[in-house]
Design a protein around this motif. Sequence first.
Motif, short mmCIF file in Angstrom:
data_model
loop_
_atom_site.label_atom_id
_atom_site.label_comp_id
_atom_site.label_asym_id
_atom_site.label_seq_id
_atom_site.Cartn_x
_atom_site.Cartn_y
_atom_site.Cartn_z
N GLU A 152 12.87 1.98 -14.93
CA GLU A 152 12.16 2.43 -13.74
C GLU A 152 10.67 2.51 -14.02
OE1 GLU A 152 12.08 6.09 -10.46
OE2 GLU A 152 13.53 6.09 -12.11
N ARG A 153 9.89 1.99 -13.10
CA ARG A 153 8.42 1.99 -13.19
C ARG A 153 7.87 2.66 -11.94
NH1 ARG A 153 5.92 -3.58 -15.06
NH2 ARG A 153 7.07 -2.88 -16.92
N ARG A 154 6.92 3.59 -12.11
CA ARG A 154 6.39 4.35 -10.98
C ARG A 154 4.92 4.00 -10.73
NH1 ARG A 154 9.12 8.59 -13.82
NH2 ARG A 154 11.06 9.18 -12.79
N TYR A 155 4.58 4.07 -9.44
CA TYR A 155 3.21 3.79 -9.01
C TYR A 155 2.79 4.86 -8.00
CZ TYR A 155 4.12 -0.90 -10.88
OH TYR A 155 4.43 -1.96 -11.68
N ALA A 156 1.48 5.10 -7.96
CA ALA A 156 0.88 5.94 -6.92
C ALA A 156 0.19 5.03 -5.93
CB ALA A 156 -0.13 6.92 -7.53
N VAL A 157 0.62 5.10 -4.68
CA VAL A 157 0.05 4.28 -3.60
C VAL A 157 -0.69 5.21 -2.65
CG1 VAL A 157 0.57 2.69 -1.72
CG2 VAL A 157 1.92 2.60 -3.83
N VAL A 158 -1.97 4.91 -2.39
CA VAL A 158 -2.78 5.74 -1.50
C VAL A 158 -3.29 4.85 -0.37
CG1 VAL A 158 -4.77 7.27 -1.28
CG2 VAL A 158 -3.45 7.22 -3.41
N PRO A 159 -2.72 4.95 0.84
CA PRO A 159 -3.20 4.12 1.96
C PRO A 159 -4.64 4.47 2.33
CG PRO A 159 -1.06 5.13 2.43
CD PRO A 159 -1.58 5.79 1.21
N GLN A 160 -5.41 3.43 2.64
CA GLN A 160 -6.82 3.61 3.00
C GLN A 160 -7.07 3.38 4.49
OE1 GLN A 160 -9.06 4.74 0.67
NE2 GLN A 160 -7.19 4.91 -0.57
N LYS A 161 -6.06 2.95 5.23
CA LYS A 161 -6.24 2.73 6.66
C LYS A 161 -4.91 2.96 7.36
CE LYS A 161 -5.38 -2.27 6.46
NZ LYS A 161 -5.93 -3.62 6.76
N ALA A 162 -4.99 3.27 8.65
CA ALA A 162 -3.78 3.52 9.43
C ALA A 162 -3.17 2.20 9.89
CB ALA A 162 -4.12 4.40 10.64
#
Length: 573
Positions: free
Chosen positions: A198-208
Amino acid sequence: MIRPWRSLVAILWLALVPMLAQAAVRATLDRSTAHLGETVTLNLHSDTAPISAPDLSVLNQDFQVLGQSSGTTRSFVNGKSTVDYSYGVALRPLHEGTLQIPPLTIGNEQTQPLTLEVTAPSAADADVHGPVFVEARFDPQHPYVGQQVALSVKLYYTTNLANASLSDPAIDGADVNRLGNDTDYQAQRNGRTYNVIERRYAVVPQKAGALTMAPIVFQGDLLDPNDPNSFLGMGSPVQAQSNALTLQVQAAPASWGPSAWLPARQLTLGLDGLPDAGMPVRVGQPFNLTLRIDAIGLSFEALPDLTLPTLDGATAYPDKPVTGNRVDGGWIIGHREHRFAIVPGRAGSLTLPAITVKWWNVVTDQPETATIPAHTIQVLPAIGATASTGAPAPAASAPAATVGTGRPQAPHAIDSGTGRPTRSPWMWTALVLGVLWLFTLVALLLRRGRSPRPVKSVRTGPDAPVTPKDRREAFLRAARSGDTGTQAHALLVWAQGERPGLRHLEAVAAALDSQEQRAMIATLERARYGGAAAGPSPAALEAAFVHGFAWREAGTGGPADEPLPPLYPFKLR
């Protein structure tokens, strides 16, 4: 009678040492939901002490304990060293439902309870056939702009692999960062046991809007243990990919207002360093405050800078902020810390106004406010100073005032011809004592054979009057000597010749109008008392005062008119 008391204190201390050494332990799960048959990891963390093996028998009803491990991680961020002691427990849920992990007892501490949602394998999982497949999952799937989304990518395989590679996720309109190292465990799908990476990532959306992630692609070779060519690395090529995922990103609520948008799972404010009730604070005596903010699901770059509101009656000197991120499970925890040296300028009540930060709780989907309430600190006058907070000086006809010790002190006499205060006898006495002290210092320096030239003593008496020029030249010679003690004394003697009421260099600095001269005095005082490596350079010190003192005009309302001059603080490290 003393030894029994000492023995009792020693016994109590030995009993308390284990309690003090045991640090508070935090418990987290690497995920909040899992399919039946998957493995989850219970992580225990401590900041100050290694974690002993806990009693895990309370977990036997809902989990199978597969393994345990411990480790230590040290880091050095922004000049601050931290250590994290960890203890990991691999658990396999035994049934579906909401499973509780009760508090675990570790030494004298207990961890907080945790909850894990265990679901049945999905229909897509049941249809999975073959030795290798890839899964990807967003949590949550409908985030806000700026909210961290936990992306989990899992590679399932039943046989050995070679030349394996897994593509990184790419999402247009979002920042993607990998978190920590890969996690290995086992899971059961469709009646088969798989090894899982298992590999984890942090995803932070910058637009709606809708943000789509392309499938994660795996490429490698399957090694068949029954095929002799596999030992030569000649396996069968295999390729697998995950399902494509889409995030439906929401904009910040229209009613949010002008405040910074802070979507987080949890946000806390803290204030450290408030003086204890039994420790008095005095005018000119600095104390340190530390403001800190921590947020789960936000990096420190997204957190606001913390500032103290304007303080009425004190000056705040900010230090360099301390920032950093750490990872707990699949979530980023951002930390920002701001330190201030607070120097009270007058006696009385010093109020620290309340500090608030507005943020959006993404768990409850509601706005919240983190608050540090207002605090009031009682500031006492400086030792040896009057308790007055700025009352005007008494006129010549006023009765004698009581200062400090309670003994009457005669007011300053006024010269009827010039209208200026005359020099009272005690001022001359202080000057004579200072000169005698200077004689003693010079004699000691000569006896020890020190090379710097001593300051020329200022003789008193009717046959050798002391002139401002003599004091100026004495200071300039002291400035060239490089001895901070001699420099400070010569500068004070010169200043007292022009302003007899000044008792120390802090008062001299408060009476000056020149920022350069005040800064030079502050540097000189830090070198004498603050442990600074070196004082001001002789050339800079001489240049600052070569043209005399730039006195502040009386009645301008500056520091010279206050009952006690402000302190120029230095940092204690």
